[in-house]
Structures are given as C-alpha cells and as structure tokens.
Design a protein around this motif. Structure first.
Motif, PDB file in Angstrom:
ATOM      1  N   THR A  52       0.848  -1.192   0.000  1.00 17.84           N
ATOM      2  CA  THR A  52       0.000   0.000   0.000  1.00 17.84           C
ATOM      3  C   THR A  52       0.886   1.245   0.000  1.00 17.84           C
ATOM      4  O   THR A  52       1.807   1.369   0.816  1.00 17.84           O
ATOM      5  CB  THR A  52      -0.920   0.021   1.222  1.00 17.84           C
ATOM      6  N   SER A  74      -1.056   3.788 -11.861  1.00 15.21           N
ATOM      7  CA  SER A  74      -2.334   3.935 -11.159  1.00 15.21           C
ATOM      8  C   SER A  74      -3.106   5.140 -11.670  1.00 15.21           C
ATOM      9  O   SER A  74      -2.562   6.023 -12.333  1.00 15.21           O
ATOM     10  CB  SER A  74      -2.094   4.100  -9.658  1.00 15.21           C
ATOM     11  N   ILE A  77      -4.856   9.748  -7.416  1.00 10.80           N
ATOM     12  CA  ILE A  77      -5.478   9.665  -6.091  1.00 10.80           C
ATOM     13  C   ILE A  77      -5.270  10.992  -5.376  1.00 10.80           C
ATOM     14  O   ILE A  77      -4.320  11.725  -5.657  1.00 10.80           O
ATOM     15  CB  ILE A  77      -4.899   8.507  -5.258  1.00 10.80           C
ATOM     16  N   VAL A  83      -3.163   3.742  -2.447  1.00  6.15           N
ATOM     17  CA  VAL A  83      -3.378   2.827  -3.555  1.00  6.15           C
ATOM     18  C   VAL A  83      -2.591   1.544  -3.250  1.00  6.15           C
ATOM     19  O   VAL A  83      -1.474   1.613  -2.724  1.00  6.15           O
ATOM     20  CB  VAL A  83      -2.935   3.442  -4.897  1.00  6.15           C
TER      21      VAL A  83
END
Length: 541
Positions: A52, A74, A77, A83
């Motif tokens: 993580t 990714s 965020i 994530v």
C-alpha cells in the motif's frame, strides 16, 4: 503567462484564491511545483505481496504511482488517499508522480522491497532531540524489511507510527520520563521481527540557539548592562548573591558555542550590581530590554533599585523553551514613584520561587534615536557616528576609511562631508569598507540605489553590496544573506552618480531585512594606493 479561465463559486474562490470575483483569470506562473515527494509503503504480512502506497508531499493536489514492475500506472489519487498493488517477490523502483495546481509534476523514486522472509539484522537507533523537550527519534533498518511500526509506550497512545525501512520517525511525549519503546519491523512475510528498549524523554534545560541579535544603535542611545552587541558599563557584578545560596540559588556564565549569557539557577531572587559607589542615570532612556530563556519558570520580576535605596518591580510572563524578548517602559517604574537617575542595582525574582532556572542575554536600556544611520546616507550629521570599517589590505587587515571634508566641491557633489576609502598598495582585490545601518532598508522607497562616486580612474568597477548581518555565517564568517550590484565609473577625478538596479542583482529580495552597506572600490583589482570618495547613498524609483 499561463492562465486558467473558469467560473467558480464565491466560497471556493475565497478559500483558494482570496478573491471575491466569480469570473477569474488566475496566474499560475508563480505557483511552485510540488516538493519533498515520497510515499509511506506498507505491506500485508500474509505472503500476498500486497503493498500500500500513501503518497506525501508539499504543494501536490493529486498523485499517480508507477509501480515499477511493468504494470499500468495507477489512476490519480487525492492527498491522504492510498493505492494498493500486488507484487511478486523482488526489489522494485516505484515512481511517485505528484501534480500541483498549475499542472506541473514532480517525480520521486521509491524502492519497494517485497520479501517473504522475515526481517533480519534489525538495527534500531534512538536519540533525544537536543533542542525540543521530550522529543525522541527512532530510526530502524533491517534486511528484507519494507517498513516498521513504532509503539512509543505513552499511556493513552496505543497506535503505532509507521515509517519506511531506514527512515526516521519522531514523537514528542507529554511528560518527561522513562518509556518502553517497541519497534516491529515488517516484510511481506507472516513473521515479523521486534526490538524493545527503554528510552528517557528528557527536558531540554538550556537554550540551543542564541538570543535575538539587538539592532545597531548609536552609543548615546543605549546603556548596556550585559551582552556582546554594545559596550557594557564597566565594573558590573553579575552575582552579588545577596545571601541566596541558602535557597540553593547560584549563578554561572553559560557558553553556547562562544555565545555567552547569564545563567541564574533555582532563581529565588538574584541581582546585578554596579561597581561600588557608581550608578547610571537612565531617566533619558525609554525602555529596559532583556532576552530570557527558561524551561520551567512562569514569570520573571525585574526591579530597578535607585540609590537610597528604593526599588520598584515589573513582572513579565515567560514562554517555556524559547527566548522571550522583554521591553519594559521606564515609565512602568517611574509611574510607581521610583526615581531612575541613580540606578545601581537590578533585582531578578523567579516564579515559582527558587523553582526554576533562567538564561538572560542582552540587558540594556535604550531610547528611540532622534537620528539614525540609515538610507539615505549623506554623512552631514554632527551627532551621528558613521562607524565605517575597512577590510582587505595586503595583510588582510583594515584599509583606511574615514568621513572627511569633501576635497572636490564641484560638479555633481558640493556637499561638505564624504567617505574616503584608500585602497592601499597591495590591498586585496576585494578590499572595501562596511557600515552597519540602524534601520533596515525600506524597499517601498525604491529598488534602485544611487551613489555619488569620485574615482581617480575611468573603468573602475564599483561593487555595492548589502547584507543581513544576523543571517547564518559561511565558512569565512560572512553573512549568507546578501546581494551584490556593479556599476563602472566613466569619469576620472570628478564626481559622478552611479546607479545600481538592485532587481538585477542575484539573490536580491525585498523580503530580506538588509542592515549593512558595503562598498568595494575598483573591485577585482589589487590596490595601488588610490583614494576613492563616496557620498549620497540613496534610493530611487
């Protein structure tokens, strides 16, 4: 200019931009790119390899993570979000991509160790902060580890603080004392590795930085009792004791890396006494100043004692673990009926009584100057002392500098007094002279400086420099906050006005509190015994 044109609600606009217009053109050129980008990386202890990422940074509005294993990057965020990504066993270089408000991005690499072995060779280093009371820092590293948790052992604080393997984590305890610290080093394996030790959260009982530096003042505007800035009154006894040793009270002169200060220990009441039979008249002064540092006193009471004797106190609150600058109006004493024309003692009382220690520096009386050494400088005042100091002769000593009668009252300068700088034969290429200002320069009056210069030659490089005298020093003892501007003489043996545009000087900033002027005649050339004159140093728009 980069702009975004948009319609935004009044509420959001007020928060983000401080503007009440609904239709806004926002200039984004001045917004810095994100800085100090990293990520806390944690992994589940179940042999799954699930890592993580918690990205962190300054000035970032959103993040992406390139996991470094060939998989897709990714989605974006938000700050504070995480994530998760599953890895196979191995060592990877992930990339944290931070985007700012203006769309600029900053990237930082992050090593990710995914191992299904328990951490080995755990090394833990625990240190006490030397400047912050009760602050402890832990740094742990182990082979095969990705991160570690620290349980600092304070009651009511059961949750650990996590850090990447090999990085540091700090914690400030509410109370001094001994605590049990437990470090749990973690890899992707089910098994973890632990280390437990006792640490002592310590009070910082002495200052770790010097007191604020007093401003430059004329000798007639200050009466100094203690400190290195001004000339102190001679023959002072800083520890007459007055029978307080029985209270456990004592005194020393504390030396902080060469910066000395008074240190009264278990302060009941202590004092400062002038030499026998002497006193000072402070009726012409406006304030009594002192800088006080304490870890455990709440208040300090200061009394002036006039010949008689007669004394009156003034009490001031203190802030723990930092310097408290105190300015007491002389009227606070005289309004109680105290005459201040023959002060021969000062008395200091602590609250709680004999229960704490103080460090005191820069004790002096002062008044607001009727005239000050500040820009503009014309050297005509009969009451001011222009304390120029030369430097850079052949032996690195001072070159001759003085305020003299204008030797050439013609052309651009017919004033009476000027500064004479003799660049002696063999003087260093950087020889010059400096003058401390009593008031920092006010750039609302202009960022261009004009100087009247009399040079014996055409083509002399005149370097105009200003420093913040209190800024940190470099290896040669020179202030590190400064700017330099150049101009070249085009006339010989006559006055001419040279203009220095400060905005073109590297490192110049109107936010800096420049308080020292330095002049370098014929900069870059060895001295030949030539004489240069300067006058009328002033700002213009």
């Amino acid at each position: 200019m980069k702009k975004i044109h948009f319609i935004i609600s009044f509420f959001v606009l007020t928060i983000l931009m401080g503007c009440a217009s609904d239709n806004s053109d926002i200039d984004l050129d001045g917004i810095a790119s994100p800085e100090n980008i990293s990520a806390l990386t944690t992994v589940t202890q179940d042999n799954s390899g699930k890592v993580t990422f918690l990205p962190k940074g300054e000035g970032a509005t959103q993040y992406k993570v390139d996991f470094g294993d060939g998989s897709a990057v990714s989605e974006y965020i938000s700050p504070g979000a995480t994530v998760t990504h599953a890895y196979t066993e191995g060592v990877y270089t992930a990339k944290i991509i931070a985007m700012g408000l203006n769309g600029e991005t900053t990237e930082a690499n992050q090593q990710v160790v995914v191992s299904f072995k328990a951490p080995e060779n755990l090394i833990v280093v625990v240190t006490n902060d030397l400047s912050v009371s009760k602050k402890v820092t832990v740094k742990a590293s182990a082979d095969y580890a990705l991160f570690y948790d620290v349980y600092f052992g304070e009651a009511g604080k059961p949750d650990p603080i996590s850090a990447n393997n090999g990085e540091s984590v700090s914690y400030t305890y509410q109370n001094a004392g001994v605590y049990t610290v437990r470090v749990v080093s973690k890899s992707a394996a089910i098994a973890t590795t632990e280390y437990t030790t006792e640490v002592t959260a310590k009070l910082v009982l002495n200052p770790t930085s010097a007191a604020p530096t007093p401003p430059n003042r004329q000798a007639g505007d200050v009466i100094s009792i203690y400190g290195s800035k001004y000339n102190n009154v001679a023959g002072i006894n800083y520890f007459p004791d007055w029978g307080q040793a029985g209270q456990g009270s004592s005194w020393t002169e504390f030396d902080l890396n060469g910066d000395k200060m008074l240190n009264y220990i278990k302060l009941s009441y202590q004092g400062i006494a002038l030499a026998d039979g002497t006193s000072i008249d402070v009726s012409g002064m406006e304030y009594l100043h002192m800088d006080v540092w304490t870890a455990d006193l709440q208040k300090i009471e200061t009394s002036l004692i006039n010949v008689g004797p007669s004394e009156k106190p003034v009490t001031k609150d203190l802030t723990a673990n930092q310097w408290t600058s105190i300015d007491i109006p002389i009227s606070a004493f005289t309004s109680q009926g105290l005459s201040v024309d023959k002060i021969f003692q000062l008395k200091l009382v602590g609250t709680p009584w004999a229960g704490g220690t103080v460090f005191i520096d820069n004790i002096y009386f002062y008044k607001t100057a009727a005239q000050s050494v500040q820009l503009p400088l014309d050297f005509e005042s009969a009451s001011l002392t222009y304390a120029w100091g030369g430097f850079g002769d052949a032996g690195f000593g001072p070159i001759p500098v003085s305020v003299v009668v204008n030797p050439d009252k013609t052309g651009a300068n017919t004033s009476n007094k000027v500064v004479k700088i003799e660049k002696t034969s063999g003087a260093q290429v950087w020889a010059g002279a400096s003058l401390n200002l009593e008031n920092t320069i006010d750039f609302t009056k202009g960022t261009t400086v004009k100087v009247n210069v009399w040079s014996p030659k055409v083509g002399a490089d005149i370097l105009y420099k200003m420093e913040v005298s209190t800024s940190p020093k470099d290896g040669n003892g020179n202030p590190t906050v400064f700017f330099e501007a150049h101009a070249t003489t085009t006339t010989a043996n006559a006055w001419q006005v040279l203009t220095f545009d400060l905005t073109t000087a590297p490192n110049f900033s109107t936010a800096n509190k420049y308080d020292r002027v330095i002049l370098f005649p014929d900069f870059g050339q060895m001295g030949t015994g030539s004489i240069y004159y300067f006058d009328d140093i002033k700002q213009s728009n």
